[in-house]
Design a protein around this motif. Structure first.
Motif, PDB file in Angstrom:
ATOM      1  N   MET A  98      13.492   8.028  49.410  1.00 30.27           N
ATOM      2  CA  MET A  98      14.804   7.439  49.729  1.00 30.27           C
ATOM      3  C   MET A  98      15.848   7.723  48.661  1.00 30.27           C
ATOM      4  SD  MET A  98      14.207   3.745  51.482  1.00 30.27           S
ATOM      5  CE  MET A  98      12.507   3.446  51.067  1.00 30.27           C
ATOM      6  N   GLU A  99      15.387   8.121  47.473  1.00 28.21           N
ATOM      7  CA  GLU A  99      16.285   8.268  46.330  1.00 28.21           C
ATOM      8  C   GLU A  99      16.667   9.719  46.044  1.00 28.21           C
ATOM      9  OE1 GLU A  99      14.571   4.827  43.498  1.00 28.21           O
ATOM     10  OE2 GLU A  99      13.145   6.438  43.898  1.00 28.21           O
ATOM     11  N   MET A 100      16.205  10.628  46.890  1.00 34.42           N
ATOM     12  CA  MET A 100      16.421  12.062  46.622  1.00 34.42           C
ATOM     13  C   MET A 100      17.656  12.584  47.301  1.00 34.42           C
ATOM     14  SD  MET A 100      12.804  13.560  47.773  1.00 34.42           S
ATOM     15  CE  MET A 100      11.335  13.113  46.870  1.00 34.42           C
ATOM     16  N   SER A 101      18.299  13.558  46.689  1.00 31.73           N
ATOM     17  CA  SER A 101      19.375  14.285  47.376  1.00 31.73           C
ATOM     18  C   SER A 101      18.796  15.011  48.580  1.00 31.73           C
ATOM     19  CB  SER A 101      19.999  15.306  46.435  1.00 31.73           C
ATOM     20  OG  SER A 101      20.759  16.232  47.206  1.00 31.73           O
ATOM     21  N   HIS A 102      19.526  14.942  49.676  1.00 37.13           N
ATOM     22  CA  HIS A 102      19.057  15.679  50.859  1.00 37.13           C
ATOM     23  C   HIS A 102      19.175  17.182  50.653  1.00 37.13           C
ATOM     24  CE1 HIS A 102      23.329  15.137  51.366  1.00 37.13           C
ATOM     25  NE2 HIS A 102      23.378  16.011  52.347  1.00 37.13           N
ATOM     26  N   ARG A 103      19.912  17.607  49.621  1.00 32.67           N
ATOM     27  CA  ARG A 103      20.060  19.042  49.381  1.00 32.67           C
ATOM     28  C   ARG A 103      19.173  19.545  48.240  1.00 32.67           C
ATOM     29  NH1 ARG A 103      23.806  20.430  53.142  1.00 32.67           N
ATOM     30  NH2 ARG A 103      25.395  18.867  53.557  1.00 32.67           N
ATOM     31  N   GLY A 104      18.348  18.650  47.681  1.00 34.41           N
ATOM     32  CA  GLY A 104      17.465  19.062  46.584  1.00 34.41           C
ATOM     33  C   GLY A 104      16.227  19.785  47.095  1.00 34.41           C
ATOM     34  N   ALA A 105      15.508  20.407  46.145  1.00 35.26           N
ATOM     35  CA  ALA A 105      14.323  21.197  46.510  1.00 35.26           C
ATOM     36  C   ALA A 105      13.247  20.309  47.135  1.00 35.26           C
ATOM     37  CB  ALA A 105      13.768  21.886  45.260  1.00 35.26           C
ATOM     38  N   GLU A 106      13.098  19.066  46.606  1.00 40.35           N
ATOM     39  CA  GLU A 106      12.013  18.217  47.098  1.00 40.35           C
ATOM     40  C   GLU A 106      12.236  17.870  48.569  1.00 40.35           C
ATOM     41  OE1 GLU A 106      13.792  17.552  44.366  1.00 40.35           O
ATOM     42  OE2 GLU A 106      12.373  17.646  42.690  1.00 40.35           O
ATOM     43  N   PHE A 107      13.441  17.391  48.873  1.00 38.18           N
ATOM     44  CA  PHE A 107      13.657  17.025  50.270  1.00 38.18           C
ATOM     45  C   PHE A 107      13.667  18.258  51.169  1.00 38.18           C
ATOM     46  CE2 PHE A 107      15.779  15.927  54.176  1.00 38.18           C
ATOM     47  CZ  PHE A 107      14.945  14.898  54.578  1.00 38.18           C
ATOM     48  N   GLY A 108      14.145  19.372  50.622  1.00 38.41           N
ATOM     49  CA  GLY A 108      14.113  20.621  51.395  1.00 38.41           C
ATOM     50  C   GLY A 108      12.702  20.949  51.863  1.00 38.41           C
ATOM     51  N   GLU A 109      11.745  20.701  50.963  1.00 39.92           N
ATOM     52  CA  GLU A 109      10.348  20.956  51.303  1.00 39.92           C
ATOM     53  C   GLU A 109       9.871  19.991  52.405  1.00 39.92           C
ATOM     54  OE1 GLU A 109       8.078  21.229  47.620  1.00 39.92           O
ATOM     55  OE2 GLU A 109       6.282  20.602  48.723  1.00 39.92           O
ATOM     56  N   ILE A 110      10.265  18.723  52.286  1.00 39.03           N
ATOM     57  CA  ILE A 110       9.863  17.717  53.280  1.00 39.03           C
ATOM     58  C   ILE A 110      10.423  18.091  54.656  1.00 39.03           C
ATOM     59  CG2 ILE A 110      10.291  15.318  53.995  1.00 39.03           C
ATOM     60  CD1 ILE A 110      10.125  14.584  50.968  1.00 39.03           C
ATOM     61  N   MET A 111      11.686  18.469  54.665  1.00 40.51           N
ATOM     62  CA  MET A 111      12.370  18.775  55.928  1.00 40.51           C
ATOM     63  C   MET A 111      11.799  20.038  56.573  1.00 40.51           C
ATOM     64  SD  MET A 111      15.510  17.815  57.381  1.00 40.51           S
ATOM     65  CE  MET A 111      16.667  18.570  58.506  1.00 40.51           C
ATOM     66  N   SER A 112      11.596  21.084  55.779  1.00 35.22           N
ATOM     67  CA  SER A 112      11.140  22.317  56.436  1.00 35.22           C
ATOM     68  C   SER A 112       9.695  22.162  56.905  1.00 35.22           C
ATOM     69  CB  SER A 112      11.323  23.541  55.535  1.00 35.22           C
ATOM     70  OG  SER A 112      10.701  23.334  54.314  1.00 35.22           O
ATOM     71  N   ARG A 153      23.572  25.250  63.249  1.00 35.63           N
ATOM     72  CA  ARG A 153      23.967  26.257  62.262  1.00 35.63           C
ATOM     73  C   ARG A 153      23.706  25.744  60.848  1.00 35.63           C
ATOM     74  NH1 ARG A 153      28.819  27.101  64.537  1.00 35.63           N
ATOM     75  NH2 ARG A 153      30.058  26.061  62.940  1.00 35.63           N
ATOM     76  N   GLU A 154      23.904  24.466  60.646  1.00 33.30           N
ATOM     77  CA  GLU A 154      23.768  23.911  59.300  1.00 33.30           C
ATOM     78  C   GLU A 154      22.377  23.303  59.058  1.00 33.30           C
ATOM     79  OE1 GLU A 154      27.115  22.352  57.495  1.00 33.30           O
ATOM     80  OE2 GLU A 154      28.526  23.332  58.854  1.00 33.30           O
ATOM     81  N   GLY A 155      21.421  23.657  59.898  1.00 35.81           N
ATOM     82  CA  GLY A 155      20.046  23.208  59.679  1.00 35.81           C
ATOM     83  C   GLY A 155      19.930  21.685  59.623  1.00 35.81           C
ATOM     84  N   SER A 156      20.638  20.993  60.504  1.00 32.99           N
ATOM     85  CA  SER A 156      20.672  19.518  60.544  1.00 32.99           C
ATOM     86  C   SER A 156      21.182  18.917  59.231  1.00 32.99           C
ATOM     87  CB  SER A 156      19.295  18.925  60.885  1.00 32.99           C
ATOM     88  OG  SER A 156      18.842  19.378  62.137  1.00 32.99           O
ATOM     89  N   MET A 157      21.977  19.675  58.498  1.00 35.51           N
ATOM     90  CA  MET A 157      22.525  19.198  57.211  1.00 35.51           C
ATOM     91  C   MET A 157      24.052  19.252  57.215  1.00 35.51           C
ATOM     92  SD  MET A 157      20.107  18.607  54.732  1.00 35.51           S
ATOM     93  CE  MET A 157      18.378  18.967  54.490  1.00 35.51           C
ATOM     94  N   PHE A 158      24.661  19.117  58.386  1.00 32.88           N
ATOM     95  CA  PHE A 158      26.131  19.027  58.405  1.00 32.88           C
ATOM     96  C   PHE A 158      26.562  17.823  57.572  1.00 32.88           C
ATOM     97  CE2 PHE A 158      29.819  16.805  60.132  1.00 32.88           C
ATOM     98  CZ  PHE A 158      30.806  17.750  59.885  1.00 32.88           C
ATOM     99  N   ASN A 159      25.849  16.722  57.800  1.00 30.26           N
ATOM    100  CA  ASN A 159      26.018  15.560  56.914  1.00 30.26           C
ATOM    101  C   ASN A 159      24.626  15.062  56.543  1.00 30.26           C
ATOM    102  OD1 ASN A 159      25.470  14.448  59.450  1.00 30.26           O
ATOM    103  ND2 ASN A 159      26.701  12.636  59.067  1.00 30.26           N
ATOM    104  N   THR A 160      24.559  13.962  55.803  1.00 26.62           N
ATOM    105  CA  THR A 160      23.262  13.494  55.330  1.00 26.62           C
ATOM    106  C   THR A 160      22.385  13.125  56.517  1.00 26.62           C
ATOM    107  OG1 THR A 160      24.519  12.485  53.547  1.00 26.62           O
ATOM    108  CG2 THR A 160      22.168  11.941  53.677  1.00 26.62           C
ATOM    109  N   PRO A 161      21.257  13.759  56.683  1.00 27.02           N
ATOM    110  CA  PRO A 161      20.358  13.359  57.769  1.00 27.02           C
ATOM    111  C   PRO A 161      19.592  12.089  57.375  1.00 27.02           C
ATOM    112  CG  PRO A 161      19.387  15.177  56.550  1.00 27.02           C
ATOM    113  CD  PRO A 161      20.695  14.865  55.878  1.00 27.02           C
ATOM    114  N   PRO A 162      18.936  11.440  58.327  1.00 28.37           N
ATOM    115  CA  PRO A 162      18.175  10.212  58.009  1.00 28.37           C
ATOM    116  C   PRO A 162      16.894  10.587  57.252  1.00 28.37           C
ATOM    117  CG  PRO A 162      17.927  10.751  60.335  1.00 28.37           C
ATOM    118  CD  PRO A 162      18.864  11.776  59.760  1.00 28.37           C
ATOM    119  N   THR A 163      17.025  10.735  55.940  1.00 30.73           N
ATOM    120  CA  THR A 163      15.982  11.400  55.149  1.00 30.73           C
ATOM    121  C   THR A 163      14.649  10.654  55.194  1.00 30.73           C
ATOM    122  OG1 THR A 163      16.836  10.299  53.164  1.00 30.73           O
ATOM    123  CG2 THR A 163      17.583  12.556  53.561  1.00 30.73           C
TER     124      THR A 163
END
Ligand SMILES: *Cc1c(COP(=O)(O)O)cnc(C)c1O
Length: 369
Positions: free
Chosen positions: A38-52, A235-245
């Motif tokens: 809950m405390e991570m940037s949605h654009r950081g490497a950690e959340f990127g890994e979770i999302m992909s 186009r923005e990979g569900s990252m146009f704005n902060t997704p429900p991380t």
């Protein structure tokens, strides 16, 4: 500790216990990174890994073809009732099949954005059946046809999605699959767009999945918010704005759990479907065999996920619910519009939970028969 009760909620619904335990263990520190999810940037490497990983696992599990985009959105299924016409109703004409409370709502909302034609409407039989697609009044100029694949309140499910091409229609099929996504394989070749809130079979409320054929993307109405323009979100990979991380993280754990799920020698979605078939068969046959309980849906249209049922002596409903709760069987109350009882048998409900419910019903009938 006493065993965890079985939770038959229609939604937000029970999640697999291993998922909850893992989330609890990772709450304050995800994989040694020093932060909770809950405390991570949605654009950081950690959340990127979770999302992909979540998207990869969902695609593998549901066998979503590459020519579909999968969007992780917000707003719930009811927002989609407006967003789908805003994105797809380019000529302002929409067909809707009304098979229950949710598709009736979809038709009413779409009417704010387009001319809506009801290709069938089973309200006259109390939403207890599904008409043969050959009898549907399909328009030849509709932008799409909307169906609800599983009516959560009425307990009516399409066990096969219609083949609109074979019915002579060129319209894409739009499916509200909120309450049966990932409960069974879908024939994606018949689908143009499917959407569903996560809180029935996938994870926490707040995440909405949209599966959309890429060829349908583009040309959203000018009034459509950018955050809900499917082409933009894709186009923005569900990252146009902060997704429900956090909801995406939990959904990802559910996908991992489902991919490894085993039942009767099967694995993954096949295993999940096989258990869902067995659970539904067990409950419906117990209802049909009893003198005390009844389900009013015609057998061919009965939902595997949501089983609304009634006590013939309606005055016993409150006693049933109180005794069930004391026996560790939670949230069996019917929807407020229908009364009676409802058991939701989503993927996280094990066969043992339905066995416990059926044993309780038999005992209840013996004591109150
Ligand atoms: C629960 C449900 C909805 C409503 O979803 P929200 O996330 O509350 O908007 C819509 N359609 C179906 C089929 C549902 O089961």
């Amino acid at each position: 500790m006493p065993p965890r009760p079985y939770n038959f909620s229609a939604g937000p619904a029970a999640l697999p216990l291993p998922v909850l335990e893992r989330a609890a263990a990772e709450m304050t520190d995800w994989h040694g990174c020093g932060m909770g999810v809950m405390e991570m940037s949605h654009r950081g490497a950690e959340f990127g890994e979770i999302m992909s990983r979540a998207e990869r696992d969902l695609r593998a599990l549901a066998e979503v073809p590459d020519d579909f985009a999968v969007l992780f959105m917000q707003g719930g299924a009811l927002a989609e009732n407006a967003l789908v016409p805003m994105n797809l109703a380019h000529h302002g004409r929409v067909d809707v099949g009304v098979s229950g409370a949710w598709s009736a709502k979809s038709a009413a909302e779409a009417q704010r954005y387009a001319e809506v034609r009801r290709v069938f409407d089973t309200s006259s039989d109390g939403f207890t059946s599904l008409p043969d697609p050959a009898t549907w009044r399909l328009s030849d100029d509709a932008d799409y046809l909307h169906l609800c694949s599983n009516e959560t309140i009425d307990g009516v499910e399409f066990h096969d999605l219609p083949d609109l091409r074979a019915l002579g229609s060129k319209a894409p099929l739009v499916v509200d699959c909120s309450s049966n996504q990932l409960s069974r394989p879908f024939d994606w070749s018949r689908i143009g767009l499917a959407f569903g809130g996560a809180q029935k079979n996938i994870g926490p409320a707040g995440l909405t999945l949209v599966y959309v054929r890429r060829s349908l993307l583009g040309g959203a109405d000018a009034a459509c918010p950018s955050a809900f323009d499917f082409a933009r979100v894709a186009r923005e990979g569900s990252m146009f704005n902060t997704p429900p991380t956090y909801a995406i993280y939990i959904a990802g754990l559910v996908f991992e759990w489902a991919l490894q799920f085993e039942y009767r020698g099967l694995r993954g979605l096949g295993a999940i479907e096989a258990q869902n078939i067995d659970k539904a068969a067990l409950l419906y046959s117990a209802i049909d065999a009893s003198g005390q309980f009844e389900n009013r849906v015609t057998p061919a249209a009965r939902s595997r996920m949501n089983v609304p049922f009634f006590l013939r002596r309606e005055e016993l409903t409150g006693i049933f619910l109180a005794e069930a709760k004391a026996a560790g069987l939670l949230q069996l109350k019917g929807h407020k519009s229908k009364g009676g009882l409802r058991a939701s048998l989503y993927n996280a409900m094990p066969l043992a939970g339905v066995e416990a419910l059926v044993a309780f019903m038999k005992d209840f009938e013996r004591r109150h028969g």
